[in-house]
Enzyme design. Structure first.
Site, short mmCIF file in Angstrom:
data_model
loop_
_atom_site.label_atom_id
_atom_site.label_comp_id
_atom_site.label_asym_id
_atom_site.label_seq_id
_atom_site.Cartn_x
_atom_site.Cartn_y
_atom_site.Cartn_z
N LYS A 120 77.01 66.71 90.31
CA LYS A 120 76.78 65.36 90.45
C LYS A 120 77.17 64.64 89.75
CE LYS A 120 72.27 64.49 89.98
NZ LYS A 120 71.85 63.15 88.89
N SER A 121 77.22 64.94 88.13
CA SER A 121 77.89 64.32 87.30
C SER A 121 79.59 64.00 87.25
CB SER A 121 77.67 64.62 85.66
OG SER A 121 76.16 64.78 85.71
N ARG A 138 81.50 60.34 88.43
CA ARG A 138 82.68 59.95 87.60
C ARG A 138 83.97 59.83 88.37
NH1 ARG A 138 78.38 61.77 84.76
NH2 ARG A 138 78.22 61.45 82.35
N GLY A 167 69.83 57.19 88.08
CA GLY A 167 70.23 56.44 86.82
C GLY A 167 71.56 56.57 86.58
N ARG A 215 62.64 53.07 84.65
CA ARG A 215 63.51 53.98 83.64
C ARG A 215 64.07 52.80 82.64
NH1 ARG A 215 66.92 58.46 86.55
NH2 ARG A 215 66.90 59.10 84.19
N SER A 268 72.58 61.09 75.18
CA SER A 268 72.59 60.71 76.50
C SER A 268 74.08 60.55 77.02
CB SER A 268 71.88 59.42 76.96
OG SER A 268 72.10 59.05 78.30
N GLN A 288 74.84 59.47 79.78
CA GLN A 288 74.92 58.07 80.70
C GLN A 288 75.21 57.11 79.88
OE1 GLN A 288 71.08 57.90 82.95
NE2 GLN A 288 71.85 59.62 84.26
N ASP A 327 68.52 68.76 82.40
CA ASP A 327 67.86 68.92 83.81
C ASP A 327 67.25 70.21 84.11
OD1 ASP A 327 68.76 66.13 84.04
OD2 ASP A 327 70.64 66.75 84.92
N LYS A 352 62.90 60.60 82.93
CA LYS A 352 63.72 61.13 84.00
C LYS A 352 63.28 60.17 85.30
CE LYS A 352 66.89 63.17 81.44
NZ LYS A 352 68.19 62.71 81.45
C1 S3P Z 1 73.73 62.53 83.56
C2 S3P Z 1 73.33 62.70 82.34
C3 S3P Z 1 71.78 63.18 82.02
C4 S3P Z 1 71.06 63.81 83.17
C5 S3P Z 1 71.56 63.18 84.52
C6 S3P Z 1 73.04 63.10 84.73
C7 S3P Z 1 75.23 62.05 83.57
O1 S3P Z 1 71.10 61.93 81.76
O2 S3P Z 1 69.81 64.09 83.08
O3 S3P Z 1 70.83 63.87 85.73
O4 S3P Z 1 75.68 62.26 84.70
O5 S3P Z 1 75.64 61.58 82.78
P1 S3P Z 1 71.01 61.58 80.22
O6 S3P Z 1 72.59 61.81 79.55
O7 S3P Z 1 70.61 60.14 80.16
O8 S3P Z 1 70.11 62.54 79.48
#
Ligand code: S3P
Length: 424
Positions: free
Chosen positions: A13-14, A18, A89, A117, A161, A163, A309, A336
């Site tokens: 997913k991440s 990106r 998020g 959030r 984080s 994110q 996660d 979360k």
């Molecule tokens: C993610 C970072 C994580 C994770 C989310 C995806 C990302 O959040 O919980 O599911 O893709 O950067 P945080 O980095 O805010 O903890």
């Protein structure tokens, strides 16, 4: 249950988020195979389309093409309506970073879960770079962002984080300014790996990551590795099975993401890795899981970002382990997709497992008694999958109030679980 069979898992997913976002800024068409086609990544694709980027449909088993618009000047067009990030998020925070460099107004919103959030962790540093961001409901969505010329930033983030880190690095890349982010503990580094792959200078010292903005980003392509956060549920089902073994192929094993595997090893579970390959700057491998007698674990705060996660799932494994497990420094779970800290404890208790929280610590007492009861997911995909796995142990009677929410990150979860787990 008997573990038997092999499966892949959807793309990470991440990395998918990106790849889509950086692809949009690249100097030409980018093609990604095995992207994650889920509600979250579709929210990112839809937002990019609303910003004038041509992104093909995200469909399971199909490659996706993003027609990059180039990096300079910041290429997005003003959207007509609000950008809806739904439950994601990552979509909201990463887009905020990119929009900070664009000279128009955009409104971001999300579903009920996302609107609760915290966003101050990104809006504050983006304002320090020069973006105007207005919030009407505290520092939460909906937000209106008006970007423009940015100034360089050196930021110390109070939370570990990825994110936050990525939002700021992307603002720097799109805005043409240097950005350095310091975190309390290093978070996942997919963005840095992709940027390096594209020839961008990324410096990492301890927990500080700095990026020199490039003039262009070349078009790129590659296979998205399988999501370790999705594979973890199947691996856990294999550990809890009564006999057999199961194999999950093509799973990303980036060390900033594999805290789950390290925790499982300490609990006495043996998960073997084989057949490594590399793609998009990431290592991937097949994971082989077999049943194990698990023992309790203590997890320290510094370990949490690498398994953030997977804490609900580890808590479910701890419910079947011998002894009392302690997870320290898990406060981030409160913000979360749901208040995962409260809901993990409450749902375990509802199933007959002794679990409670004390401040930012979660404690779980393992038991041999079969879990039985109804689980409140609050629409949170990771709670649904973690408790579904706990529901596979002999004699369990676990009912989920919502199974559909797995579509946020792993639409084929129940199908894949059935592929590798069989009634004894
Ligand atoms: C993610 C970072 C994580 C994770 C989310 C995806 C990302 O959040 O919980 O599911 O893709 O950067 P945080 O980095 O805010 O903890």
């Amino acid at each position: 249950m008997i573990a038997r069979g092999e499966t892949g898992v959807p793309g990470d997913k991440s990395v998918t988020h990106r790849a889509l976002l950086l692809g949009a800024l690249a100097a030409g068409p980018c093609r990604f195979t095995r992207p994650l086609a889920s509600l979250d990544t579709r929210a990112t694709a839809a937002a990019l389309r609303a910003l004038g980027v041509k992104v093909g449909p995200l469909v399971e088993g199909r490659a996706v093409v993003v027609r990059g618009l180039g990096l300079r000047p910041p290429p997005f067009h003003a959207p007509r309506g609000a950008l809806h990030c739904r439950n994601s998020g990552t979509t909201a925070r990463l887009l905020l970073g990119l929009l900070a460099a664009h000279p128009f107004e955009a409104r971001l919103t999300g579903d009920r879960s996302l609107r609760r959030r915290p966003m101050a962790r990104v809006t504050e540093p983006l304002r320090a770079m020069g973006a105007a961001i207005e919030a009407s409901e505290g520092e939460r969505l909906p937000l209106v962002v008006r970007g423009g010329p940015l100034v360089p930033l050196a930021w110390r983030s109070p939370v570990a984080s990825a994110q936050v880190k990525t939002a700021l690095l992307l603002a720097g890349v799109a805005g043409g300014v240097r950005v350095a982010v310091t975190e309390p503990v290093a978070s996942r580094d997919h963005t840095e790996r992709l940027l390096r792959l594209l020839g961008v200078r990324v410096e990492v010292q301890d927990t500080t990551t700095a990026v020199e903005p490039p003039e262009t980003l070349p078009a790129f392509e590659g296979e998205i590795p399988g999501d370790i956060s999705s594979a973890a549920y199947l691996v856990a089902a294999g550990l809890l099975a009564t006999s057999g073994e199961l194999v999950v192929h093509g799973v990303g094993v980036n060390p900033t993401r594999t805290g789950f595997l390290r925790a499982v090893a300490r609990m006495g579970g043996k998960v073997e890795e084989s057949g490594r390959f590399f793609s998009l700057g990431e290592a991937a491998a097949s994971l082989v899981a077999r049943p194990a007698r698990l023992k309790a674990i203590e997890v320290a705060p510094e370990e949490i970002p690498s398994m953030v996660d997977e804490i609900p799932l580890l808590a479910c494994l701890a419910a079947r382990a011998e002894g009392r497990s302690v997870f320290r420094g898990v406060g981030e779970l409160r913000v979360k997709e749901s208040d995962r800290l409260a809901l993990v404890a409450a749902n375990l208790a509802a199933l007959g497992v002794a679990a409670h929280t004390e401040g930012d610590t979660l404690m779980v007492e393992g038991t041999d008694a079969p879990p039985a009861g109804r689980v409140t997911t609050a629409g949170d995909h990771r709670l649904a999958m973690a408790f579904a796995v706990l529901g596979t142990v002999p004699g369990a009677a676990v009912e989920l109030d919502d199974r559909g929410c797995v579509a946020v990150s792993y639409p084929g979860f129940f199908r894949d679980l059935a592929r590798v787990l069989h009634a004894s």
